[in-house]
Enzyme design. Structure first.
Site, PDB file in Angstrom:
ATOM      1  N   GLU A  47      -9.534   8.352   2.554  1.00 20.66           N
ATOM      2  CA  GLU A  47     -10.405   9.336   1.921  1.00 20.66           C
ATOM      3  C   GLU A  47     -10.724   8.943   0.477  1.00 20.66           C
ATOM      4  OE1 GLU A  47      -8.501  10.972   5.405  1.00 20.66           O
ATOM      5  OE2 GLU A  47      -7.667  10.026   3.617  1.00 20.66           O
ATOM      6  N   GLU A  55      -4.856  -5.090  -5.216  1.00 26.35           N
ATOM      7  CA  GLU A  55      -4.032  -4.631  -4.094  1.00 26.35           C
ATOM      8  C   GLU A  55      -4.872  -4.448  -2.839  1.00 26.35           C
ATOM      9  OE1 GLU A  55      -0.885  -1.055  -3.015  1.00 26.35           O
ATOM     10  OE2 GLU A  55      -2.447  -0.687  -4.502  1.00 26.35           O
ATOM     11  N   GLN A  57       5.894  -1.296  -7.531  1.00 28.28           N
ATOM     12  CA  GLN A  57       4.790  -0.587  -8.169  1.00 28.28           C
ATOM     13  C   GLN A  57       5.161   0.864  -8.459  1.00 28.28           C
ATOM     14  OE1 GLN A  57       1.409  -0.126  -5.551  1.00 28.28           O
ATOM     15  NE2 GLN A  57      -0.027   0.002  -7.241  1.00 28.28           N
ATOM     16  N   GLY A  58       5.091   1.280  -9.719  1.00 30.12           N
ATOM     17  CA  GLY A  58       5.380   2.657 -10.101  1.00 30.12           C
ATOM     18  C   GLY A  58       4.096   3.414 -10.391  1.00 30.12           C
ATOM     19  N   TYR A  59       3.462   3.921  -9.347  1.00 34.76           N
ATOM     20  CA  TYR A  59       2.192   4.637  -9.505  1.00 34.76           C
ATOM     21  C   TYR A  59       2.323   6.089  -9.044  1.00 34.76           C
ATOM     22  CZ  TYR A  59      -1.068   0.863 -10.831  1.00 34.76           C
ATOM     23  OH  TYR A  59      -1.759  -0.101 -11.501  1.00 34.76           O
ATOM     24  N   SER A  60       2.377   6.317  -7.736  1.00 35.85           N
ATOM     25  CA  SER A  60       2.357   7.678  -7.189  1.00 35.85           C
ATOM     26  C   SER A  60       3.557   8.494  -7.651  1.00 35.85           C
ATOM     27  CB  SER A  60       2.352   7.633  -5.659  1.00 35.85           C
ATOM     28  OG  SER A  60       1.180   7.028  -5.176  1.00 35.85           O
ATOM     29  N   SER A  73       7.253   1.049  -2.954  1.00 34.76           N
ATOM     30  CA  SER A  73       7.489   0.053  -1.908  1.00 34.76           C
ATOM     31  C   SER A  73       8.472  -1.010  -2.389  1.00 34.76           C
ATOM     32  CB  SER A  73       6.172  -0.625  -1.515  1.00 34.76           C
ATOM     33  OG  SER A  73       5.238   0.317  -1.059  1.00 34.76           O
TER      34      SER A  73
END
Length: 405
Positions: free
Chosen positions: A388, A254, A137-140, A172
């Site tokens: 959060e 997810e 996964q390429g998100y953050s 990950s």
């Protein structure tokens, strides 16, 4: 009105399928794998499969039962949710674990089934269903974590393809993945509307992966760098600028998967806490855990865990009439994270000094694994969207508490 005798002569409509599943598992599941976890979900990465593991993966993949409710035309089992539940019960009865999993099953596959073109589904879904491919996964990004929409990885339009430059972090399994589903910026003048969902081949020139070592000693996460990576427009999912909508939907899938609590059993083993406490703390005259306060806290934890498991099952049944997971997955994610971390704390407390081992002959292998699992478990309330952030989703999407300027 049907009599009791009438009902006794009727068979449950799922009985025939249950027998079919039981017979098929008996014929195809290697007994040597009883109780062995899914290697595609390993925290420390994949290992070379044994002949038995490879045979079991192929059997489940060919049958489509690794993803039992996915459509048959894309390699799934085409089962109803009720049949899938029966299959899960029969696998558990045999001590068999579904050998097909990972992010392709958890997140990308369900999202592709919703948003992909027919050509994309036929290309990408079958290899996932057969367990032949790993996705990451390429998100953050370093500057876009909680505020993910601030991402800056840029995909420049080059006609029939994009040229991608930028950096992702906390990828990950990036060092083991074949492909990456990513959200990138295609318009710098718009925040949310300037994001596009693309698929990137991790073996392409310009992709560099650097594992990040954690305090647990493991390196399941990576920094990923893209330098002039060519991405064909055929590997864009949805229209340009729709990436934020698709990306959010994937996050719901997810969180639905992460809330299942599988991480706890994988990290800390399936030994009941009560049994562990008796082994390390001893028993009282009545055969109970000797420490009354610890005994009460274990009971409360087990009650919470059981209630959570039942709630997850109810939510899965309710989703049958909806369009998949909802914002309620944020609640499940937070509760699952709390229960997982609470179990880790109790596990170490029960073992006392033996729960502080990092290495050395003075500690058993499972004691060292529990210590490292406790440290790794600190990430459970962060990855997949921090607690959060989930609280914000709950406040806005479920409770209707909108921001006021």
């Amino acid at each position: 009105m049907a009599t009791l005798a009438d009902r006794d002569t009727r068979s449950d409509p799922l009985d025939a399928f249950r027998q079919e599943a039981r017979d098929w598992i008996a014929a195809n599941f290697p007994p040597a794998l009883k109780g062995v976890d899914n290697t595609m979900s390993a925290v420390e990465g994949p290992s070379d499969p044994s002949p038995d593991e490879e045979a079991w993966r192929k059997a489940m993949g060919d049958k489509g039962w690794g993803v039992p409710t996915w459509p048959k035309q894309y390699g799934g089992g085409g089962l109803s949710r009720a049949e899938a539940r029966v299959l899960g019960e029969e696998l558990a009865r045999a001590g068999a674990t579904n050998p097909i999993g990972g992010m392709g099953v958890m997140m990308f596959g369900p999202t592709m089934l919703e948003y992909g073109t027919e050509e994309q589904k036929l290309e990408h879904i079958p290899p996932i269903a057969r367990g032949e491919i790993r996705w990451c996964q390429g998100y953050s990004e370093p500057g876009a974590g909680s505020d993910l929409a601030s991402l800056q990885t840029f995909a420049e339009d080059k006609g029939d393809h994009y040229l991608v430059n930028g950096q992702k972090t906390w990828t990950s399994g990036g060092q083991w993945a074949d492909k990456c589903f990513a959200i990138v910026r295609t318009d710098k003048t718009k925040k949310h509307e300037g994001i596009t969902f693309v698929l990137i081949d991790m073996k392409d020139p310009g992709v560099e992966v650097k594992p990040i070592r954690l305090i647990s000693g493991q390196s399941p996460f990576c920094e990923t760098f893209f330098t002039d990576v060519k991405v064909p427009k055929s590997d864009r999912v949805g229209a340009e600028g729709e990436g934020w909508t698709i990306g959010k939907r994937l996050l719901q899938h997810e969180r639905s998967s992460l809330s299942g609590g599988g991480s706890a059993s994988r990290l800390f083993g399936g030994v009941p806490l009560g049994k562990l406490a008796k082994e390390y703390r001893g028993e009282d005259a009545a055969g109970r855990v000797g420490d009354a306060d610890l005994r009460m806290r274990i009971v409360r934890h087990e009650m919470d865990s059981r209630a959570f498991a039942l709630t997850l099952r109810r939510a899965a049944l309710e989703a049958k009439s909806n369009q998949g997971p909802s914002a309620a997955t944020s609640i499940m994610k937070n509760v699952g994270a709390r229960i997982t971390q609470e179990r880790a704390e109790l596990t170490l407390e029960i073992r006392g000094m033996q729960g502080l081992g990092w290495e050395g002959e003075g500690f058993a292998e499972d004691e060292i694994a529990a210590t490292r699992g406790w440290l790794f478990g600190k990430a459970v309330s962060i990855y997949g969207g921090s607690s959060e952030i989930q609280n914000n989703v709950i406040a806005k999407r479920i409770l209707g508490m909108l921001d006021h300027q």
